[in-house]
Design an enzyme around this catalytic site. Structure first.
Site, PDB file in Angstrom:
ATOM      1  N   LEU A  24      68.400 140.734  26.265  1.00  0.00           N
ATOM      2  CA  LEU A  24      67.445 141.024  27.344  1.00  0.00           C
ATOM      3  C   LEU A  24      67.263 139.783  28.217  1.00  0.00           C
ATOM      4  O   LEU A  24      67.317 138.665  27.728  1.00  0.00           O
ATOM      5  CB  LEU A  24      66.088 141.402  26.740  1.00  0.00           C
ATOM      6  CG  LEU A  24      66.073 142.634  25.851  1.00  0.00           C
ATOM      7  CD1 LEU A  24      64.718 142.761  25.147  1.00  0.00           C
ATOM      8  CD2 LEU A  24      66.365 143.886  26.681  1.00  0.00           C
ATOM      9  N   ASP A  66      69.638 140.094  20.536  1.00  0.00           N
ATOM     10  CA  ASP A  66      68.661 139.007  20.644  1.00  0.00           C
ATOM     11  C   ASP A  66      68.270 138.429  19.286  1.00  0.00           C
ATOM     12  O   ASP A  66      67.289 137.679  19.188  1.00  0.00           O
ATOM     13  CB  ASP A  66      67.409 139.504  21.383  1.00  0.00           C
ATOM     14  CG  ASP A  66      67.623 139.588  22.885  1.00  0.00           C
ATOM     15  OD1 ASP A  66      68.009 138.568  23.480  1.00  0.00           O
ATOM     16  OD2 ASP A  66      67.413 140.680  23.455  1.00  0.00           O
ATOM     17  N   GLU A  71      62.345 133.848  15.737  1.00  0.00           N
ATOM     18  CA  GLU A  71      60.895 133.622  15.688  1.00  0.00           C
ATOM     19  C   GLU A  71      60.118 134.889  16.069  1.00  0.00           C
ATOM     20  O   GLU A  71      58.963 135.041  15.673  1.00  0.00           O
ATOM     21  CB  GLU A  71      60.529 132.508  16.673  1.00  0.00           C
ATOM     22  CG  GLU A  71      59.038 132.252  16.783  1.00  0.00           C
ATOM     23  CD  GLU A  71      58.720 131.166  17.788  1.00  0.00           C
ATOM     24  OE1 GLU A  71      58.215 130.135  17.377  1.00  0.00           O
ATOM     25  OE2 GLU A  71      58.989 131.347  18.992  1.00  0.00           O
ATOM     26  N   ASP A  72      60.748 135.779  16.828  1.00  0.00           N
ATOM     27  CA  ASP A  72      59.979 136.913  17.355  1.00  0.00           C
ATOM     28  C   ASP A  72      59.631 137.993  16.328  1.00  0.00           C
ATOM     29  O   ASP A  72      58.553 138.581  16.404  1.00  0.00           O
ATOM     30  CB  ASP A  72      60.699 137.505  18.569  1.00  0.00           C
ATOM     31  CG  ASP A  72      60.652 136.535  19.744  1.00  0.00           C
ATOM     32  OD1 ASP A  72      59.601 135.902  19.935  1.00  0.00           O
ATOM     33  OD2 ASP A  72      61.659 136.388  20.445  1.00  0.00           O
ATOM     34  N   ARG A  91      64.608 145.438  20.191  1.00  0.00           N
ATOM     35  CA  ARG A  91      64.378 144.389  19.190  1.00  0.00           C
ATOM     36  C   ARG A  91      63.547 144.861  17.998  1.00  0.00           C
ATOM     37  O   ARG A  91      63.381 144.129  17.022  1.00  0.00           O
ATOM     38  CB  ARG A  91      63.716 143.165  19.852  1.00  0.00           C
ATOM     39  CG  ARG A  91      64.529 142.591  21.006  1.00  0.00           C
ATOM     40  CD  ARG A  91      64.150 141.170  21.338  1.00  0.00           C
ATOM     41  NE  ARG A  91      64.376 140.302  20.181  1.00  0.00           N
ATOM     42  CZ  ARG A  91      63.958 139.047  20.098  1.00  0.00           C
ATOM     43  NH1 ARG A  91      63.296 138.508  21.107  1.00  0.00           N
ATOM     44  NH2 ARG A  91      64.188 138.324  19.021  1.00  0.00           N
ATOM     45  N   ARG A 137      55.065 142.058  25.638  1.00  0.00           N
ATOM     46  CA  ARG A 137      55.618 142.316  24.299  1.00  0.00           C
ATOM     47  C   ARG A 137      54.551 142.426  23.201  1.00  0.00           C
ATOM     48  O   ARG A 137      54.858 142.887  22.097  1.00  0.00           O
ATOM     49  CB  ARG A 137      56.581 141.191  23.913  1.00  0.00           C
ATOM     50  CG  ARG A 137      57.725 140.975  24.879  1.00  0.00           C
ATOM     51  CD  ARG A 137      58.794 142.037  24.732  1.00  0.00           C
ATOM     52  NE  ARG A 137      59.877 141.820  25.692  1.00  0.00           N
ATOM     53  CZ  ARG A 137      60.932 141.067  25.447  1.00  0.00           C
ATOM     54  NH1 ARG A 137      61.047 140.452  24.290  1.00  0.00           N
ATOM     55  NH2 ARG A 137      61.872 140.920  26.357  1.00  0.00           N
ATOM     56  N   HIS A 168      56.682 135.106  27.183  1.00  0.00           N
ATOM     57  CA  HIS A 168      55.912 134.907  25.958  1.00  0.00           C
ATOM     58  C   HIS A 168      54.916 133.764  26.152  1.00  0.00           C
ATOM     59  O   HIS A 168      55.197 132.823  26.913  1.00  0.00           O
ATOM     60  CB  HIS A 168      56.832 134.528  24.789  1.00  0.00           C
ATOM     61  CG  HIS A 168      57.620 135.664  24.215  1.00  0.00           C
ATOM     62  ND1 HIS A 168      58.997 135.658  24.144  1.00  0.00           N
ATOM     63  CD2 HIS A 168      57.220 136.829  23.647  1.00  0.00           C
ATOM     64  CE1 HIS A 168      59.414 136.777  23.572  1.00  0.00           C
ATOM     65  NE2 HIS A 168      58.357 137.505  23.267  1.00  0.00           N
ATOM     66  N   VAL A 249      69.445 133.887  28.456  1.00  0.00           N
ATOM     67  CA  VAL A 249      68.823 135.133  27.973  1.00  0.00           C
ATOM     68  C   VAL A 249      67.349 134.870  27.613  1.00  0.00           C
ATOM     69  O   VAL A 249      66.792 135.449  26.678  1.00  0.00           O
ATOM     70  CB  VAL A 249      69.598 135.753  26.790  1.00  0.00           C
ATOM     71  CG1 VAL A 249      70.745 136.621  27.289  1.00  0.00           C
ATOM     72  CG2 VAL A 249      70.134 134.700  25.831  1.00  0.00           C
ATOM     73  N   CYS A 255      62.034 129.753  19.741  1.00  0.00           N
ATOM     74  CA  CYS A 255      62.434 131.097  19.278  1.00  0.00           C
ATOM     75  C   CYS A 255      63.639 131.089  18.360  1.00  0.00           C
ATOM     76  O   CYS A 255      63.901 132.086  17.693  1.00  0.00           O
ATOM     77  CB  CYS A 255      62.656 132.039  20.452  1.00  0.00           C
ATOM     78  SG  CYS A 255      62.997 131.269  21.999  1.00  0.00           S
TER      79      CYS A 255
HETATM   80  C1  CIR Z   1      64.044 138.568  24.762  1.00  0.00           C
HETATM   81  O1  CIR Z   1      63.837 138.872  25.949  1.00  0.00           O
HETATM   82  O2  CIR Z   1      63.417 139.062  23.834  1.00  0.00           O
HETATM   83  C2  CIR Z   1      65.117 137.550  24.464  1.00  0.00           C
HETATM   84  N1  CIR Z   1      66.197 137.669  25.380  1.00  0.00           N
HETATM   85  C3  CIR Z   1      64.539 136.162  24.525  1.00  0.00           C
HETATM   86  C4  CIR Z   1      63.472 135.950  23.488  1.00  0.00           C
HETATM   87  C5  CIR Z   1      62.966 134.563  23.482  1.00  0.00           C
HETATM   88  N2  CIR Z   1      61.966 134.426  22.501  1.00  0.00           N
HETATM   89  C6  CIR Z   1      60.869 133.742  22.677  1.00  0.00           C
HETATM   90  O3  CIR Z   1      60.590 133.237  23.763  1.00  0.00           O
HETATM   91  N3  CIR Z   1      60.042 133.671  21.652  1.00  0.00           N
END
Ligand code: CIR
Length: 262
Positions: A24, A66, A71-72, A91, A137, A168, A249, A255
């Site tokens: 993403l 992704d 971390e997400d 995700r 998110r 984020h 990305v 992350c």
């Molecule tokens: C996303 O949009 O979820 C991923 N392309 C990037 C996530 C980055 N994560 C973060 O900043 N914690």
């Protein structure tokens, strides 16, 4: 046992998948080069090890473009992993895919049971507080359902607002020590850190705000000399790392690892 918020004995990372090109992104600045991304990721893992963390590197998961942004889908507090509910449909499945590794490497695993959503990138932990920024998110339902899990670990949960143009909460902020954050002027102006000392990123260097303090060092993306200088002047030991491929990305330094202490 509780640990200071920037002291870590362990980290979990995941190798970037070739499918990261389908990751993403808010705007198209070209695809990352998977081989170069893996090299940059290896340097990142090495830096975590140099900083004193025992790092487990999970194999790439091609099913989730992704998934390098580990971390997400989870948050670890006091060695207890909380499996989150990522807010992007592509995700959501990362949480279940990560669970076995959390079972293996953390003290205990609990699930955020919610119909809402929480991304770890919206969570910034201090020594006694968990700040969560509502975003595209992370929603209020998810944040409220996370509250008892955070309180069970002895932390207070504070719900804040991530300004709408920011992906984020931690895209534009990082903890530097128990009293201090690095933040963009825009996020600092939101009042999120009014009870803390704020070091602002230098003009034109907002992308450096997603740094990580790991034990004695602050890891900062390369290419932001004035912000690096501000941190050095403030007494921090700065290590710079090339994050050009993650940035394509919308990823940064925080992350790409789940940092925790056992
Ligand atoms: C996303 O949009 O979820 C991923 N392309 C990037 C996530 C980055 N994560 C973060 O900043 N914690």
């Amino acid at each position: 046992m509780t640990h200071r918020s920037f002291e870590f004995t362990h980290a979990l990372c995941r190798v970037p998948a070739d499918s990261v090109c389908d990751g993403l992104r808010a705007s198209d600045r070209g695809d990352p080069d998977p081989a170069l991304f893996r090299n940059q990721h290896a340097a990142y893992v090495a830096a975590l090890r140099d900083a004193g963390c025992a790092v487990t590197v999970l194999e790439a998961d091609e099913a989730f473009p992704d998934s390098v942004f580990i971390e997400d889908p989870a948050l670890v507090l006091n060695g207890v992993a909380i499996v989150l509910r990522p807010g992007a449909p592509s995700r959501l499945g990362e949480a279940a895919a990560l669970r076995p590794a959390l079972e293996e490497h953390c003290r205990k695993v609990v699930d955020l049971k919610t119909e809402g959503f929480v991304d770890g990138g919206d969570i910034l932990c201090t020594d006694d507080r968990v700040l969560i920024g509502l975003s595209a998110r992370t929603d209020a339902r998810g944040a409220e359902d996370l509250r008892p899990l955070v309180e069970a670990q002895g932390y207070r949960l504070e719900v804040l607002q991530t300004p709408p143009e920011i992906l984020h909460f931690k895209t534009e902020s990082s903890l530097l020590d128990a009293e201090t954050v690095l933040a963009t002027p825009a996020l600092a102006a939101s009042g999120a850190f009014d009870s803390m000392r704020v070091i602002e990123t230098a003009p034109g260097e907002g992308a450096s705000a997603n740094a990580i303090r790991v034990n004695d060092v602050v890891m900062l993306s390369a290419g932001y000399p004035e912000t690096a200088d501000r941190l050095t002047q403030a007494g921090y030991e700065v290590v710079t790392l090339d994050t050009s491929q993650a940035a394509l990305v919308d990823g940064g330094l925080s992350c790409m690892s789940l940092r925790y202490s056992l």
